[in-house]
Design a protein around this motif. Structure first.
Motif, mmCIF file in Angstrom:
data_model
loop_
_atom_site.group_PDB
_atom_site.id
_atom_site.type_symbol
_atom_site.label_atom_id
_atom_site.label_comp_id
_atom_site.label_asym_id
_atom_site.label_seq_id
_atom_site.Cartn_x
_atom_site.Cartn_y
_atom_site.Cartn_z
ATOM 1 N N LEU A 191 0.830 -1.201 0.000
ATOM 2 C CA LEU A 191 0.000 0.000 0.000
ATOM 3 C C LEU A 191 0.866 1.253 0.000
ATOM 4 C CD1 LEU A 191 -2.774 1.248 -0.060
ATOM 5 C CD2 LEU A 191 -2.866 1.022 2.439
ATOM 6 N N TRP A 192 1.970 1.248 0.720
ATOM 7 C CA TRP A 192 2.851 2.403 0.745
ATOM 8 C C TRP A 192 3.369 2.737 -0.648
ATOM 9 C CZ3 TRP A 192 3.634 6.708 2.790
ATOM 10 C CH2 TRP A 192 4.839 7.385 2.734
ATOM 11 N N ALA A 193 3.614 1.726 -1.458
ATOM 12 C CA ALA A 193 4.068 1.957 -2.832
ATOM 13 C C ALA A 193 3.033 2.752 -3.626
ATOM 14 C CB ALA A 193 4.373 0.628 -3.525
ATOM 15 N N LYS A 194 1.762 2.668 -3.247
ATOM 16 C CA LYS A 194 0.687 3.401 -3.939
ATOM 17 C C LYS A 194 0.409 4.778 -3.328
ATOM 18 C CE LYS A 194 -0.508 0.014 -6.728
ATOM 19 N NZ LYS A 194 -0.506 0.136 -8.180
ATOM 20 N N LEU A 195 0.778 4.964 -2.049
ATOM 21 C CA LEU A 195 0.462 6.210 -1.354
ATOM 22 C C LEU A 195 1.612 7.208 -1.334
ATOM 23 C CD1 LEU A 195 -1.381 4.862 1.832
ATOM 24 C CD2 LEU A 195 -2.395 5.697 -0.294
ATOM 25 N N ARG A 196 2.824 6.724 -1.429
ATOM 26 C CA ARG A 196 3.992 7.602 -1.256
ATOM 27 C C ARG A 196 4.135 8.605 -2.396
ATOM 28 N NH1 ARG A 196 9.190 4.157 -1.069
ATOM 29 N NH2 ARG A 196 9.998 6.235 -0.788
ATOM 30 N N ASP A 197 4.868 9.646 -2.138
ATOM 31 C CA ASP A 197 5.206 10.654 -3.141
ATOM 32 C C ASP A 197 3.988 11.326 -3.784
ATOM 33 O OD1 ASP A 197 7.929 10.137 -2.713
ATOM 34 O OD2 ASP A 197 7.937 8.536 -4.210
ATOM 35 N N HIS A 198 2.948 11.554 -3.013
ATOM 36 C CA HIS A 198 1.771 12.305 -3.494
ATOM 37 C C HIS A 198 1.100 11.654 -4.701
ATOM 38 C CE1 HIS A 198 2.800 15.903 -1.031
ATOM 39 N NE2 HIS A 198 4.024 15.432 -1.188
ATOM 40 N N GLN A 199 1.182 10.336 -4.830
ATOM 41 C CA GLN A 199 0.622 9.656 -6.001
ATOM 42 C C GLN A 199 -0.904 9.643 -6.032
ATOM 43 O OE1 GLN A 199 2.600 5.857 -7.251
ATOM 44 N NE2 GLN A 199 3.543 6.082 -5.242
ATOM 45 N N LEU A 200 -1.508 9.725 -4.881
ATOM 46 C CA LEU A 200 -2.952 9.563 -4.793
ATOM 47 C C LEU A 200 -3.606 10.907 -4.478
ATOM 48 C CD1 LEU A 200 -4.990 7.259 -4.984
ATOM 49 C CD2 LEU A 200 -4.775 6.977 -2.526
ATOM 50 N N ARG A 232 -8.952 6.849 -2.483
ATOM 51 C CA ARG A 232 -9.094 7.978 -3.414
ATOM 52 C C ARG A 232 -10.467 8.641 -3.243
ATOM 53 N NH1 ARG A 232 -7.535 5.701 -7.970
ATOM 54 N NH2 ARG A 232 -5.530 6.747 -7.996
ATOM 55 N N GLU A 233 -11.493 7.847 -3.165
ATOM 56 C CA GLU A 233 -12.853 8.379 -3.008
ATOM 57 C C GLU A 233 -12.979 9.143 -1.694
ATOM 58 O OE1 GLU A 233 -16.573 9.457 -4.110
ATOM 59 O OE2 GLU A 233 -15.071 8.459 -5.342
ATOM 60 N N SER A 234 -12.382 8.633 -0.637
ATOM 61 C CA SER A 234 -12.417 9.337 0.644
ATOM 62 C C SER A 234 -11.704 10.678 0.546
ATOM 63 C CB SER A 234 -11.774 8.477 1.739
ATOM 64 O OG SER A 234 -11.877 9.124 2.977
ATOM 65 N N LEU A 235 -10.582 10.707 -0.156
ATOM 66 C CA LEU A 235 -9.853 11.966 -0.358
ATOM 67 C C LEU A 235 -10.670 12.949 -1.206
ATOM 68 C CD1 LEU A 235 -6.296 10.513 -0.951
ATOM 69 C CD2 LEU A 235 -7.000 11.942 0.988
ATOM 70 N N ARG A 236 -11.410 12.450 -2.173
ATOM 71 C CA ARG A 236 -12.237 13.330 -3.014
ATOM 72 C C ARG A 236 -13.392 13.922 -2.224
ATOM 73 N NH1 ARG A 236 -12.468 9.325 -8.134
ATOM 74 N NH2 ARG A 236 -10.442 9.868 -9.016
ATOM 75 N N LEU A 237 -13.961 13.130 -1.318
ATOM 76 C CA LEU A 237 -15.077 13.617 -0.503
ATOM 77 C C LEU A 237 -14.618 14.657 0.508
ATOM 78 C CD1 LEU A 237 -16.981 10.277 0.162
ATOM 79 C CD2 LEU A 237 -17.705 12.179 -1.296
ATOM 80 N N HIS A 238 -13.365 14.553 0.941
ATOM 81 C CA HIS A 238 -12.807 15.469 1.926
ATOM 82 C C HIS A 238 -11.432 15.918 1.443
ATOM 83 C CE1 HIS A 238 -15.961 14.245 4.698
ATOM 84 N NE2 HIS A 238 -15.719 13.018 4.310
ATOM 85 N N PRO A 239 -11.392 16.789 0.448
ATOM 86 C CA PRO A 239 -10.104 17.176 -0.150
ATOM 87 C C PRO A 239 -9.246 18.017 0.785
ATOM 88 C CG PRO A 239 -11.862 18.508 -1.052
ATOM 89 C CD PRO A 239 -12.515 17.475 -0.161
ATOM 90 N N HIS A 240 -8.018 18.137 0.395
ATOM 91 C CA HIS A 240 -7.064 19.000 1.088
ATOM 92 C C HIS A 240 -7.628 20.421 1.085
ATOM 93 C CE1 HIS A 240 -3.521 21.468 1.652
ATOM 94 N NE2 HIS A 240 -2.838 20.402 2.016
ATOM 95 N N PRO A 241 -7.586 21.127 2.213
ATOM 96 C CA PRO A 241 -8.185 22.453 2.260
ATOM 97 C C PRO A 241 -7.455 23.502 1.422
ATOM 98 C CG PRO A 241 -7.026 21.970 4.295
ATOM 99 C CD PRO A 241 -7.027 20.699 3.479
ATOM 100 N N ASP A 242 -6.206 23.271 1.090
ATOM 101 C CA ASP A 242 -5.427 24.231 0.309
ATOM 102 C C ASP A 242 -4.635 23.481 -0.751
ATOM 103 O OD1 ASP A 242 -4.300 26.600 -0.534
ATOM 104 O OD2 ASP A 242 -2.706 26.537 0.967
#
Length: 128
Positions: free
Chosen positions: A27-36, A110-120
Motif C-alpha cells: 500500500l505504501w508503494a501506492k500512497l507515497r510521493d503524493h501519487q494519490l 481515493r474516493e475518501s480523499l475526493r469527498l474530503h479534499p485538502h483544504p489548500d
C-alpha cells in the motif's frame, strides 16, 4: 485513552517503519510521493498515543492495514474513537484485501480523499 510518552511513540514508529508488513509495503508503494490525489501520506506516523499505519494530516485521514489479530477488538474501537475525537477519519483494510485487491483499496482511499479534499490544494501543474 492510554498514555504513552511522546518519545516512546516516535521510537515505536521508527521500528514499525523498519518492520513494515508485506501488505503495508504494497500500500505504501501506492500512497507515497503524493501519487494519490496529490495527498501527502506519512507512514507509521505518531498521532497522540498511537501510531497510525498511514496518515494524511491535511485531509485528516488515517488508513490502517490490519491482520487477523485485529478482528473485532475493543482496543481498535477505542483507538478509532480517540482518533475521531481529533477529527480524523479512519479507514481500515484487512491485509488480505490489500494483497489481493490493491486497486479496490486504492480506489476507496481515493474516493475518501475526493469527498474530503485538502483544504489548500497545490496549484495546477505541480510536478510537470
Amino acid at each position: 485513552m492510554p498514555s504513552r510518552p511522546a518519545d516512546e511513540s516516535v521510537t515505536t514508529a521508527r521500528r514499525l517503519r523498519r518492520d513494515m508488513t508485506g501488505a503495508e509495503k504494497r500500500l505504501w508503494a501506492k500512497l507515497r510521493d503524493h501519487q494519490l490525489e496529490d495527498a501527502h501520506f506519512r507512514r507509521q506516523f505518531p498521532v497522540g498515543p498511537y501510531v497510525a499505519d498511514f496518515c494524511c494530516r491535511q485531509a485528516k485521514l488515517i488508513v490502517e492495514v490490519d491482520g487477523s489479530q485485529h478482528a473485532d477488538t475493543a482496543r481498535d474501537d477505542a483507538r478509532t474513537a480517540y482518533l475521531q475525537t481529533l477529527g480524523y477519519r479512519v479507514l481500515r483494510f484487512w491485509n488480505n484485501d490489500v494483497l489481493t485487491n490493491i486497486e479496490g483499496v486504492v480506489e476507496t482511499i481515493r474516493e475518501s480523499l475526493r469527498l474530503h479534499p485538502h483544504p489548500d490544494p497545490p496549484p495546477e501543474g505541480r510536478g510537470d
